[in-house]
Design a protein around this motif. Structure first.
Motif, PDB file in Angstrom:
ATOM      1  N   THR A  59       4.406  78.287  27.862  1.00  0.00           N
ATOM      2  CA  THR A  59       5.902  78.284  27.204  1.00  0.00           C
ATOM      3  C   THR A  59       5.707  78.326  25.725  1.00  0.00           C
ATOM      4  O   THR A  59       5.167  77.450  25.130  1.00  0.00           O
ATOM      5  N   ASP A  60       6.353  78.980  24.917  1.00  0.00           N
ATOM      6  CA  ASP A  60       6.678  78.860  23.360  1.00  0.00           C
ATOM      7  C   ASP A  60       5.067  79.233  22.774  1.00  0.00           C
ATOM      8  O   ASP A  60       5.020  78.653  21.804  1.00  0.00           O
ATOM      9  N   THR A  61       4.407  80.278  23.520  1.00  0.00           N
ATOM     10  CA  THR A  61       3.065  80.649  22.706  1.00  0.00           C
ATOM     11  C   THR A  61       3.394  81.775  21.780  1.00  0.00           C
ATOM     12  O   THR A  61       4.006  82.629  22.121  1.00  0.00           O
ATOM     13  N   THR A  62       2.735  81.590  20.740  1.00  0.00           N
ATOM     14  CA  THR A  62       2.791  82.508  19.682  1.00  0.00           C
ATOM     15  C   THR A  62       1.501  83.108  19.477  1.00  0.00           C
ATOM     16  O   THR A  62       0.262  82.408  19.318  1.00  0.00           O
ATOM     17  N   ILE A  63       1.339  84.622  19.579  1.00  0.00           N
ATOM     18  CA  ILE A  63       0.140  85.562  19.540  1.00  0.00           C
ATOM     19  C   ILE A  63       0.354  86.232  18.282  1.00  0.00           C
ATOM     20  O   ILE A  63       1.238  87.136  18.232  1.00  0.00           O
ATOM     21  N   ARG A  64      -0.286  86.031  16.957  1.00  0.00           N
ATOM     22  CA  ARG A  64      -0.062  86.700  15.907  1.00  0.00           C
ATOM     23  C   ARG A  64      -1.248  86.946  15.134  1.00  0.00           C
ATOM     24  O   ARG A  64      -2.175  86.250  15.180  1.00  0.00           O
ATOM     25  N   ASN A  65      -1.242  88.183  14.344  1.00  0.00           N
ATOM     26  CA  ASN A  65      -2.288  88.605  13.501  1.00  0.00           C
ATOM     27  C   ASN A  65      -3.776  88.499  13.843  1.00  0.00           C
ATOM     28  O   ASN A  65      -4.710  88.046  13.373  1.00  0.00           O
ATOM     29  N   ASN A  66      -3.709  89.079  15.384  1.00  0.00           N
ATOM     30  CA  ASN A  66      -5.278  88.907  15.732  1.00  0.00           C
ATOM     31  C   ASN A  66      -5.683  90.626  15.935  1.00  0.00           C
ATOM     32  O   ASN A  66      -4.848  91.408  16.182  1.00  0.00           O
ATOM     33  N   VAL A  89       1.223  89.519  29.797  1.00  0.00           N
ATOM     34  CA  VAL A  89       1.780  88.430  29.867  1.00  0.00           C
ATOM     35  C   VAL A  89       1.918  88.654  31.556  1.00  0.00           C
ATOM     36  O   VAL A  89       2.283  89.609  31.995  1.00  0.00           O
ATOM     37  N   GLY A  90       1.553  87.600  32.226  1.00  0.00           N
ATOM     38  CA  GLY A  90       1.380  87.866  33.579  1.00  0.00           C
ATOM     39  C   GLY A  90       1.284  86.396  34.282  1.00  0.00           C
ATOM     40  O   GLY A  90       0.470  85.662  34.391  1.00  0.00           O
ATOM     41  N   ASP A  91       2.757  85.929  34.974  1.00  0.00           N
ATOM     42  CA  ASP A  91       2.751  84.569  35.648  1.00  0.00           C
ATOM     43  C   ASP A  91       2.128  84.688  36.863  1.00  0.00           C
ATOM     44  O   ASP A  91       2.902  85.082  37.906  1.00  0.00           O
ATOM     45  N   GLU A  92       0.748  84.408  37.122  1.00  0.00           N
ATOM     46  CA  GLU A  92       0.449  84.804  38.539  1.00  0.00           C
ATOM     47  C   GLU A  92       0.961  83.389  39.459  1.00  0.00           C
ATOM     48  O   GLU A  92       1.505  82.626  38.984  1.00  0.00           O
ATOM     49  N   LYS A  93       1.245  83.995  40.589  1.00  0.00           N
ATOM     50  CA  LYS A  93       1.849  83.187  41.716  1.00  0.00           C
ATOM     51  C   LYS A  93       0.806  82.446  42.180  1.00  0.00           C
ATOM     52  O   LYS A  93      -0.123  82.822  42.821  1.00  0.00           O
ATOM     53  N   PRO A  94       0.865  81.196  42.008  1.00  0.00           N
ATOM     54  CA  PRO A  94       0.025  80.219  42.560  1.00  0.00           C
ATOM     55  C   PRO A  94      -0.080  79.802  44.032  1.00  0.00           C
ATOM     56  O   PRO A  94       1.253  80.111  44.468  1.00  0.00           O
ATOM     57  N   LYS A  95      -1.025  79.053  44.511  1.00  0.00           N
ATOM     58  CA  LYS A  95      -0.753  78.765  45.977  1.00  0.00           C
ATOM     59  C   LYS A  95       0.465  77.928  46.188  1.00  0.00           C
ATOM     60  O   LYS A  95       1.162  77.777  47.166  1.00  0.00           O
ATOM     61  N   VAL A  96       0.454  76.829  45.200  1.00  0.00           N
ATOM     62  CA  VAL A  96       1.528  75.983  45.216  1.00  0.00           C
ATOM     63  C   VAL A  96       2.196  76.035  43.797  1.00  0.00           C
ATOM     64  O   VAL A  96       1.755  75.964  42.928  1.00  0.00           O
ATOM     65  N   ASP A  97       3.481  76.328  43.776  1.00  0.00           N
ATOM     66  CA  ASP A  97       4.209  76.565  42.431  1.00  0.00           C
ATOM     67  C   ASP A  97       4.710  75.467  41.882  1.00  0.00           C
ATOM     68  O   ASP A  97       5.870  75.073  41.955  1.00  0.00           O
ATOM     69  N   THR A  98       3.719  74.903  41.016  1.00  0.00           N
ATOM     70  CA  THR A  98       4.061  73.738  40.192  1.00  0.00           C
ATOM     71  C   THR A  98       4.005  73.951  38.825  1.00  0.00           C
ATOM     72  O   THR A  98       4.390  73.043  38.075  1.00  0.00           O
ATOM     73  N   TRP A  99       3.727  75.252  38.387  1.00  0.00           N
ATOM     74  CA  TRP A  99       3.605  75.465  37.001  1.00  0.00           C
ATOM     75  C   TRP A  99       4.799  76.139  36.319  1.00  0.00           C
ATOM     76  O   TRP A  99       5.279  76.954  37.274  1.00  0.00           O
ATOM     77  N   ASN A 100       5.387  75.629  35.310  1.00  0.00           N
ATOM     78  CA  ASN A 100       6.612  76.523  34.614  1.00  0.00           C
ATOM     79  C   ASN A 100       6.046  78.034  34.581  1.00  0.00           C
ATOM     80  O   ASN A 100       4.953  78.211  34.330  1.00  0.00           O
ATOM     81  N   HIS A 101       7.302  78.775  34.618  1.00  0.00           N
ATOM     82  CA  HIS A 101       6.865  80.064  34.130  1.00  0.00           C
ATOM     83  C   HIS A 101       6.980  80.291  32.695  1.00  0.00           C
ATOM     84  O   HIS A 101       7.589  79.350  31.823  1.00  0.00           O
ATOM     85  N   SER A 102       6.376  81.173  32.350  1.00  0.00           N
ATOM     86  CA  SER A 102       6.282  81.584  30.620  1.00  0.00           C
ATOM     87  C   SER A 102       7.697  81.694  30.233  1.00  0.00           C
ATOM     88  O   SER A 102       8.715  82.507  30.981  1.00  0.00           O
ATOM     89  N   ALA A 103       8.019  81.330  28.812  1.00  0.00           N
ATOM     90  CA  ALA A 103       9.464  81.572  28.435  1.00  0.00           C
ATOM     91  C   ALA A 103       9.125  81.204  26.815  1.00  0.00           C
ATOM     92  O   ALA A 103       8.213  80.587  26.314  1.00  0.00           O
ATOM     93  N   GLY A 104       9.962  82.036  26.092  1.00  0.00           N
ATOM     94  CA  GLY A 104      10.058  81.955  24.737  1.00  0.00           C
ATOM     95  C   GLY A 104       8.784  82.484  23.994  1.00  0.00           C
ATOM     96  O   GLY A 104       7.936  83.430  24.805  1.00  0.00           O
ATOM     97  N   GLY A 105       8.376  82.026  22.871  1.00  0.00           N
ATOM     98  CA  GLY A 105       7.309  82.552  22.312  1.00  0.00           C
ATOM     99  C   GLY A 105       7.377  83.868  21.362  1.00  0.00           C
ATOM    100  O   GLY A 105       8.373  84.638  21.447  1.00  0.00           O
ATOM    101  N   ALA A 106       6.294  84.305  20.679  1.00  0.00           N
ATOM    102  CA  ALA A 106       6.434  85.623  20.021  1.00  0.00           C
ATOM    103  C   ALA A 106       5.046  86.201  19.945  1.00  0.00           C
ATOM    104  O   ALA A 106       4.164  85.462  20.131  1.00  0.00           O
ATOM    105  N   ILE A 107       4.939  87.548  20.129  1.00  0.00           N
ATOM    106  CA  ILE A 107       3.829  88.147  19.916  1.00  0.00           C
ATOM    107  C   ILE A 107       4.073  89.389  18.906  1.00  0.00           C
ATOM    108  O   ILE A 107       4.732  90.366  19.149  1.00  0.00           O
TER     109      ILE A 107
END
Length: 168
Positions: A59-66, A89-107
């Motif tokens: 969540t809210d990951t910024t990828i810049r100037n790489n 950007v790829g929200d893998e489907k886990p065996k048990v869905d306990t992780w939040n989905h990606s949201a926000g951020g900037a590339i």
């Protein structure tokens, strides 16, 4: 299976800056599961076997100037002989869905040269990715004779449409 050269899992307010990440048999930099407010900037990431910079349930990951590229060394391509993705950007489907989905951020302000797919938003049976409040802009994407696709943004098949995001 090989892991990422730099895997950031459950990290908060982290900064990955001014590194050279190369010759990984996994991802280069994985902004991964359960992470919040990561900043990945000013890095050189090249010649990895999998995605060079990967956002997966962060969540809210910024990828810049790489700078991201591949030297096309045969031992760092996929089993099918294709080059991997530059930024994905790829929200893998886990065996048990306990992780939040990606949201926000900037590339933005990244230079991606000569990968199989330069920018990829993944969605299929194995991924459940939604661009939600994401900004993507001012990147430079340069394909080569081995680039299969420059920009690929696949719509979500799990009733989570992309929304409130800007690609410029």
């Amino acid at each position: 299976a090989a892991g990422a050269a730099m895997a950031l899992l459950r990290c908060y307010d982290g900064v990955v800056r001014n590194n050279v990440v190369a010759y990984s048999m996994g991802e280069g930099i994985d902004a991964g599961k359960g992470s919040y407010r990561l900043m990945v900037e000013g890095n050189i990431v090249h010649t990895c076997n999998h995605v060079h910079i990967y956002i997966n349930r962060s969540t809210d990951t910024t990828i810049r100037n790489n700078l991201i590229f591949h030297l096309q060394r045969p031992d760092y391509v996929g089993k099918d002989g294709n080059l991997p993705a530059g930024i994905a950007v790829g929200d893998e489907k886990p065996k048990v869905d306990t992780w939040n989905h990606s949201a926000g951020g900037a590339i933005y302000n990244n230079v991606v040269i000569g990968l199989g797919t330069l920018f990829d938003v993944r969605n299929n049976e194995k991924y459940n990715t939604q661009l939600n409040g994401c900004y993507i802009g001012y990147n430079t994407f340069v394909g080569t004779n081995r680039t299969r696709m420059c920009i690929r943004i696949i719509g979500n098949i799990h009733e989570r449409d992309h929304r409130q995001s800007l690609f410029e």
